[in-house]
Design an enzyme around this catalytic site. Structure first.
Site, PDB file in Angstrom:
ATOM      1  N   SER A   1       0.831  -1.201   0.000  1.00  0.00           N
ATOM      2  CA  SER A   1       0.000   0.000   0.000  1.00  0.00           C
ATOM      3  C   SER A   1       0.872   1.260   0.000  1.00  0.00           C
ATOM      4  O   SER A   1       1.665   1.454  -0.910  1.00  0.00           O
ATOM      5  CB  SER A   1      -0.978  -0.033   1.175  1.00  0.00           C
ATOM      6  OG  SER A   1      -1.974   0.947   1.035  1.00  0.00           O
TER       7      SER A   1
ATOM      8  N   ASP B   1      -8.527  -2.890  -7.257  1.00  0.00           N
ATOM      9  CA  ASP B   1      -7.996  -2.705  -5.908  1.00  0.00           C
ATOM     10  C   ASP B   1      -9.064  -2.097  -4.998  1.00  0.00           C
ATOM     11  O   ASP B   1      -9.646  -1.044  -5.296  1.00  0.00           O
ATOM     12  CB  ASP B   1      -6.779  -1.775  -5.977  1.00  0.00           C
ATOM     13  CG  ASP B   1      -6.129  -1.579  -4.624  1.00  0.00           C
ATOM     14  OD1 ASP B   1      -5.175  -2.304  -4.312  1.00  0.00           O
ATOM     15  OD2 ASP B   1      -6.590  -0.704  -3.873  1.00  0.00           O
TER      16      ASP B   1
ATOM     17  N   HIS C   1      -6.782  -5.831  -1.492  1.00  0.00           N
ATOM     18  CA  HIS C   1      -5.751  -4.816  -1.277  1.00  0.00           C
ATOM     19  C   HIS C   1      -4.679  -5.404  -0.378  1.00  0.00           C
ATOM     20  O   HIS C   1      -4.950  -5.789   0.753  1.00  0.00           O
ATOM     21  CB  HIS C   1      -6.360  -3.569  -0.633  1.00  0.00           C
ATOM     22  CG  HIS C   1      -5.404  -2.425  -0.478  1.00  0.00           C
ATOM     23  ND1 HIS C   1      -4.924  -1.727  -1.567  1.00  0.00           N
ATOM     24  CD2 HIS C   1      -4.843  -1.857   0.610  1.00  0.00           C
ATOM     25  CE1 HIS C   1      -4.108  -0.768  -1.147  1.00  0.00           C
ATOM     26  NE2 HIS C   1      -4.037  -0.830   0.172  1.00  0.00           N
TER      27      HIS C   1
END
Length: 391
Positions: free
Chosen positions: A176, A272, A336
């Site tokens: 991330s 995502d 994610h």
């Protein structure tokens, strides 16, 4: 949309899952190093506390190999959001808890065959700028320290002194906001290691694209511009990009990757979950909350919303680098971050593309066993996503 109280930009559930309660097939908590020596360099968390990392030493054939993984956790784009982070583990080492390693950081050979015996490090994220900030002045009213770039360098210097300066193989990775950091710091990382070392970078769920939201607004561009300006990030963004484009544009991987010199692997979901919720359909663009259920569960999306999602996938694929030297594993899952947990990294029911799991794809790419550039078919074609969709 981006209020100080919004958790969307921090996605705490995912980060807690990956950082604190990862499925641990590999062992107990990994010791945390509080880098007190960094304070004298001004390399501190948002609240002024020293930075931290977890270190599991390499062994056997991996003793001179180094995997440096940067934790994710969103960004803060204004004083109010950064003050909020200062009161938790996203802005202060005082609140950080022990964690276990799993997935790409795990030490079980069967579960992580290519990296299990490397020196494995997880850098804790406490600056809110993807480790790019560097502002000298500190307002005593807020006591906020925007020093993410200094934190990154202080920890890397400490690792170099502990033997990474003799690395034979190295991989800079992250999830991330940490996956974005692995791109932004990639060439710099390469320059700090021996010229003889094989050095590559790996971004998991960090390829945030420059796209308009459903209302036609540039929400994410505005957000990233505020992050860069607040944290003084420009000096730590790749000069190969900032010499060509406005500084804030160089927070987007698609504008950075084409001029990178170091090999990169991109692991990302084409749908995502974080990007759908915050780039495509942020709350500011969805005042009627028509997207609320769709954002939480892709199976609840209407036919028109699915058409919009397919359009976003097309934009995402177009934003990927064209170079065949860049490794890719682009799933059609609604997820994610997938490298930090064993269930998605490598398990019997992990997601696959062409019968290949993520761990095998990354290992094949790193060691050059085969070229890996796998792009999944459109949703809902991949049944192996069933265990991770909507996480």
């Amino acid at each position: 949309m981006f209020s100080a109280n919004s958790r969307a930009w921090i996605h705490p559930l995912l980060c807690l899952i990956f950082s604190l309660v990862s499925l641990d097939v590999d062992g107990g908590p990994v010791p945390m190093t509080i880098l007190q020596s960094a304070v004298a360099k001004g390399a501190v968390c948002l609240d002024g506390s020293p930075p931290a990392y977890h270190f599991s030493p390499g062994f056997g054939s991996g003793v001179n190999n180094w995997l440096v993984h940067m934790e994710g956790g969103g960004w803060c784009r204004n004083v109010e959001e950064c003050v909020e982070r200062k009161g938790n583990f996203r802005g202060s080492s005082k609140y950080m808890k022990p964690l276990s390693f799993s997935g790409i950081l795990g030490d079980n050979q069967k579960a992580n065959p290519d990296f299990y015996n490397w020196n494995r490090i997880k850098i804790r994220y406490c600056d809110g700028s993807s480790f790019t900030g560097d502002v000298e002045a500190v307002n005593p009213a807020t006591n906020l320290h925007y020093r993410g770039g200094r934190v990154w360098r202080a920890i890397i210097d400490d690792l170099l002194a502990k033997g990474m300066n003799r690395a034979q193989n190295a991989l800079l990775s992250g999830c991330s906001a940490g996956g974005l950091a692995s791109i932004l710091h990639c060439d710099n990382f390469r320059n700090l290691l021996p010229a003889s070392a094989k050095v590559k970078c790996f971004s998991d769920a960090g390829y945030f694209i420059d796209a308009k939201d459903i209302s036609g607004a540039d929400s994410i561009k505005s957000f990233f511009t505020n992050v860069v300006n607040l944290h003084g990030s420009a000096k730590n963004l790749p000069s190969s990009c900032t010499s060509r484009l406005p500084q804030s544009m160089c927070f987007f991987p698609q504008h950075v990757v084409p001029t990178m010199r170091t090999p990169l692997f991109i692991l990302n979901a084409a749908y995502d979950a974080w990007q759908i919720r915050n780039i495509l359909a942020p709350s500011s663009a969805d005042s009627g909350k028509a997207w609320t259920e769709c954002k939480l569960d892709i199976k609840r999306c209407s036919s028109s919303q699915l058409q919009t999602l397919q359009g976003y996938r097309s934009q995402f694929l177009q934003a990927l680098p064209a170079s065949s030297s860049t490794g890719m594993f682009i799933l059609s899952c609604h997820a994610h971050c997938q490298s930090g947990d064993q269930t998605t990294w490598q398990a019997a029911d992990s997601p696959v593309i062409d019968k290949t799991r993520i761990a095998q794809a990354v290992g094949d790419w790193y060691y050059g066993r085969s070229a890996v550039r796998k792009i999944d078919c459109p949703y809902p074609c991949n049944s192996s996503c069933r265990n991770i969709d909507n996480e």
